[in-house]
Design an enzyme around this catalytic site. Structure first.
Site, mmCIF file in Angstrom:
data_model
loop_
_atom_site.group_PDB
_atom_site.id
_atom_site.type_symbol
_atom_site.label_atom_id
_atom_site.label_comp_id
_atom_site.label_asym_id
_atom_site.label_seq_id
_atom_site.Cartn_x
_atom_site.Cartn_y
_atom_site.Cartn_z
ATOM 1 N N ASP A 211 -8.007 -5.088 -0.258
ATOM 2 C CA ASP A 211 -8.489 -5.961 -1.342
ATOM 3 C C ASP A 211 -8.139 -7.421 -1.150
ATOM 4 O O ASP A 211 -8.610 -8.278 -1.899
ATOM 5 C CB ASP A 211 -7.901 -5.473 -2.676
ATOM 6 N N HIS B 66 0.857 -1.194 0.000
ATOM 7 C CA HIS B 66 0.000 0.000 0.000
ATOM 8 C C HIS B 66 0.890 1.240 0.000
ATOM 9 O O HIS B 66 1.951 1.247 0.614
ATOM 10 C CB HIS B 66 -0.910 0.028 1.240
HETATM 11 C C1 SDX Z 1 -6.124 0.147 -3.112
HETATM 12 O O1 SDX Z 1 -4.242 4.573 -2.190
HETATM 13 C C2 SDX Z 1 -5.183 4.007 -1.590
HETATM 14 O O2 SDX Z 1 -5.613 4.391 -0.506
HETATM 15 C C3 SDX Z 1 -5.772 2.809 -2.337
HETATM 16 C C4 SDX Z 1 -6.832 2.000 -1.605
HETATM 17 C C5 SDX Z 1 -8.089 2.824 -1.357
HETATM 18 O O3 SDX Z 1 -8.815 2.500 -0.406
HETATM 19 O O4 SDX Z 1 -8.389 3.709 -2.202
HETATM 20 O O5 SDX Z 1 -6.327 1.568 -0.350
HETATM 21 C C6 SDX Z 1 -7.266 0.794 -2.416
HETATM 22 O O6 SDX Z 1 -5.865 0.481 -4.251
HETATM 23 C C7 SDX Z 1 -5.302 -0.855 -2.375
HETATM 24 C C8 SDX Z 1 -4.092 -1.390 -3.229
HETATM 25 C C9 SDX Z 1 -4.618 -2.486 -4.153
HETATM 26 N N1 SDX Z 1 -3.513 -2.880 -5.116
HETATM 27 C C10 SDX Z 1 -2.907 -4.054 -5.003
HETATM 28 O O7 SDX Z 1 -3.116 -4.864 -4.099
HETATM 29 C C11 SDX Z 1 -1.924 -4.335 -6.142
HETATM 30 C C12 SDX Z 1 -0.611 -4.913 -5.578
HETATM 31 N N2 SDX Z 1 0.085 -3.841 -4.856
HETATM 32 C C13 SDX Z 1 0.936 -2.974 -5.545
HETATM 33 O O8 SDX Z 1 1.011 -2.986 -6.899
HETATM 34 C C14 SDX Z 1 1.537 -1.819 -4.771
HETATM 35 O O9 SDX Z 1 1.834 -2.274 -3.521
HETATM 36 C C15 SDX Z 1 0.682 -0.577 -4.712
HETATM 37 C C16 SDX Z 1 0.270 -0.120 -6.063
HETATM 38 C C17 SDX Z 1 -0.520 -0.805 -3.862
HETATM 39 C C18 SDX Z 1 1.515 0.520 -4.045
HETATM 40 O O10 SDX Z 1 2.556 0.786 -4.897
HETATM 41 P P1 SDX Z 1 3.648 1.925 -4.562
HETATM 42 O O11 SDX Z 1 3.285 2.654 -3.317
HETATM 43 O O12 SDX Z 1 3.866 2.718 -5.804
HETATM 44 O O13 SDX Z 1 4.899 1.087 -4.200
HETATM 45 P P2 SDX Z 1 5.947 0.518 -5.254
HETATM 46 O O14 SDX Z 1 5.229 -0.064 -6.428
HETATM 47 O O15 SDX Z 1 6.976 1.571 -5.505
HETATM 48 O O16 SDX Z 1 6.577 -0.684 -4.428
HETATM 49 C C19 SDX Z 1 7.635 -0.459 -3.485
HETATM 50 C C20 SDX Z 1 8.450 -1.751 -3.523
HETATM 51 C C21 SDX Z 1 8.928 -2.115 -4.921
HETATM 52 O O17 SDX Z 1 10.076 -2.921 -4.767
HETATM 53 P P3 SDX Z 1 11.578 -2.190 -4.833
HETATM 54 O O18 SDX Z 1 11.618 -1.373 -6.105
HETATM 55 O O19 SDX Z 1 11.689 -1.375 -3.587
HETATM 56 O O20 SDX Z 1 12.554 -3.366 -4.853
HETATM 57 O O21 SDX Z 1 7.626 -2.848 -3.102
HETATM 58 C C22 SDX Z 1 7.476 -3.763 -4.193
HETATM 59 C C23 SDX Z 1 7.849 -3.025 -5.449
HETATM 60 O O22 SDX Z 1 8.331 -3.907 -6.435
HETATM 61 N N3 SDX Z 1 6.073 -4.166 -4.200
HETATM 62 C C24 SDX Z 1 5.632 -5.402 -4.408
HETATM 63 C C25 SDX Z 1 4.240 -5.338 -4.262
HETATM 64 N N4 SDX Z 1 3.872 -4.075 -3.979
HETATM 65 C C26 SDX Z 1 5.001 -3.355 -3.948
HETATM 66 N N5 SDX Z 1 6.290 -6.535 -4.695
HETATM 67 C C27 SDX Z 1 5.517 -7.650 -4.856
HETATM 68 N N6 SDX Z 1 4.163 -7.672 -4.723
HETATM 69 C C28 SDX Z 1 3.497 -6.541 -4.440
HETATM 70 N N7 SDX Z 1 2.174 -6.538 -4.315
#
Ligand code: SDX
Length: 428
Positions: free
Chosen positions: A364, A307
């Site tokens: 989710d 998140h």
């Molecule tokens: C919602 O914003 C809100 O409030 C949203 C929400 C709401 O109520 O409106 O809460 C609802 O959208 C919840 C999120 C639902 N999405 C998912 O579950 C999809 C999977 N999660 C991600 O894609 C990710 O975690 C996000 C999109 C939720 C957040 O992404 P960020 O903040 O841009 O973080 P990032 O992509 O830069 O990740 C940071 C690190 C990265 O690794 P490094 O580059 O540091 O090595 O964490 C890793 C990412 O690769 N990472 C994951 C991951 N999520 C982040 N690695 C594996 N699996 C994951 N799910």
């Protein structure tokens, strides 16, 4: 004593005011940065950038705190009705008896949609994704209510538009579902609760009176409350930016529905179930999926994990995980993907990669398991998210409009070709 931030650029020192919120959050006000320094800031995804000062929802990502207008999500999810929470988010306080009665009655009276909209649904192909239908239908509401397009928006028009949208979204959502299952649409019934009416329109059939299951009604009420707002998330920011051009509320919310559809946002609840189903079908060890999620060369991500704000736990995920056990138990549903989800959570939370990056189950991760147990098809999961999020979108749009915030128009740093002379076709 007002705080300031100092910056030295090209040997010159500049000062910018610091804003402190009611929960002691700090921000550097750079609204005069370009005018005084010629510089802009750069922050892809706005990870460090505030777009507004809002009094609606407070998140503390480090401590897993979520409050709507100061009320803890745990209290609201257990003790309030969704229509009460909708009023709270939109108008700022929990309604008293009289206010709740007026609001609830007004919403009830606007639940029906124009008969012409049925023809729109007939035009969609069978199997059309309900989010595509929903965003189209919400935008088309503005064509039936031209007074909603008045940019000066007097308060009566705004309130009427708000009540109409709160009232009609469940009707449109249920019609999208009925379109795809080939069953007749059901008209709303004024003697039912907001959630009960949705259930009646979703699962009722003309041949018999639909009986509201209190377990399902209570579960949906809680799920809608847990999804109702979440400060400046992707879809809410979209609603605010679209609304900042003085586009009407229907168009702004339609854009929010589209933004929510993405699998990185609200579409994750559908993606989680599809992921859990794939894990179950393949039967390979959970660790191999965790390893794929960590592998940067692999596009697989652990959907429902991570998140932008919560770096310890998402308080909503905790409540939904507990509710999943309760609801499936009460309904006598044994869903093997619930066990897979719990095992996956256990394996991930013992893996340094996830712990180090603060990746925990989000709202989710477990919600789809409850929706499935309630008999909701996977492609309707994000529609359920939209139904819950609607009062948050409306409250945020209303706040932005009342504050007369400027049109959202970010700057950029240009990195393309510099000036060059045009050359004729033969010379290229
Ligand atoms: C919602 O914003 C809100 O409030 C949203 C929400 C709401 O109520 O409106 O809460 C609802 O959208 C919840 C999120 C639902 N999405 C998912 O579950 C999809 C999977 N999660 C991600 O894609 C990710 O975690 C996000 C999109 C939720 C957040 O992404 P960020 O903040 O841009 O973080 P990032 O992509 O830069 O990740 C940071 C690190 C990265 O690794 P490094 O580059 O540091 O090595 O964490 C890793 C990412 O690769 N990472 C994951 C991951 N999520 C982040 N690695 C594996 N699996 C994951 N799910």
């Amino acid at each position: 004593m007002s705080e300031t931030a100092r910056m030295i650029l090209d040997g010159q020192e500049y000062e910018f005011p610091v804003i402190t919120g009611s929960e002691n959050e700090k921000a550097i006000d750079i609204s005069k940065l370009r005018g005084s320094t010629g510089y802009i800031t750069m922050d892809p995804g706005f990870k460090n950038t505030g777009s507004t000062q809002s009094g609606i929802t407070y998140l503390d990502g480090e401590n897993g705190v979520l409050r709507y207008r100061g009320y803890a999500i745990e209290d609201l999810a257990e003790k309030a009705s969704f229509i009460e929470v909708a009023y709270l988010l939109i108008y700022g306080d929990l309604p008293n008896k009289e206010q709740l009665e007026y609001f609830s009655d007004s919403v009830t009276r606007h639940t029906i949609v124009h008969e012409n909209m049925k023809r729109f649904f007939d035009a969609f192909p069978l199997g059309a994704h309900p989010m595509g239908m929903l965003s189209s239908m919400v935008a088309s509401l503005s064509t039936f209510y031209p007074e909603s397009q008045n940019p000066n928006r007097d308060i009566t028009d705004i309130d009427l538009t708000i009540h109409r949208l709160i009232a009609k979204l469940p009707t449109l959502a249920a019609q999208a579902y009925k379109h795809n299952v080939g069953l007749p649409t059901m008209y709303p019934k004024n003697n039912l609760s907001y959630v009960g009416n949705f259930m009646h329109m979703m699962w009722g059939v003309p041949a018999e009176d639909y009986e509201i299951d209190p377990i399902v009604e209570s579960a949906l009420n809680k799920l809608f409350i847990l999804h109702a707002d979440h400060e400046q998330n992707c879809s809410t920011s979209t609603v605010r930016v679209v609304g900042s051009s003085q586009a009407n509320l229907y168009s702004s919310v339609s854009a929010g529905v589209s933004a929510l559809w993405g699998p990185l946002h609200g579409g994750a609840n559908q993606a989680v179930i599809e992921m859990l189903e794939a894990i179950r079908a393949e039967g390979s060890p959970l660790q191999s999926w965790i390893d794929r999620a960590k592998d940067k060369t692999d596009s697989f991500r652990l959907m429902g994990f991570g998140h932008r704000v919560y770096k310890n736990f998402d308080p909503r995920a905790r409540i939904i995980k507990k509710a999943a056990d309760e609801v499936l138990g009460q309904l006598g549903v044994n869903d093997p993907v619930l066990e897979i989800a719990k095992q996956l959570e256990e394996v991930a939370l013992n893996d340094e990669y996830f712990v180090q990056r603060g990746l925990y189950p989000n709202v989710d991760f477990y919600s789809g398991i409850i929706y499935r147990a309630l008999g909701i098809p996977t492609d309707m999961f994000t529609v359920m998210f939209a139904l819950g999020r609607l009062p948050g979108w409306i409250g945020q749009w209303k706040e932005m409009t009342e504050n007369r915030e400027p049109i959202g128009r970010p700057r950029q740093v240009y990195v393309g070709a510099t000036n060059r002379a045009f050359t004729g076709l033969d010379a290229r």
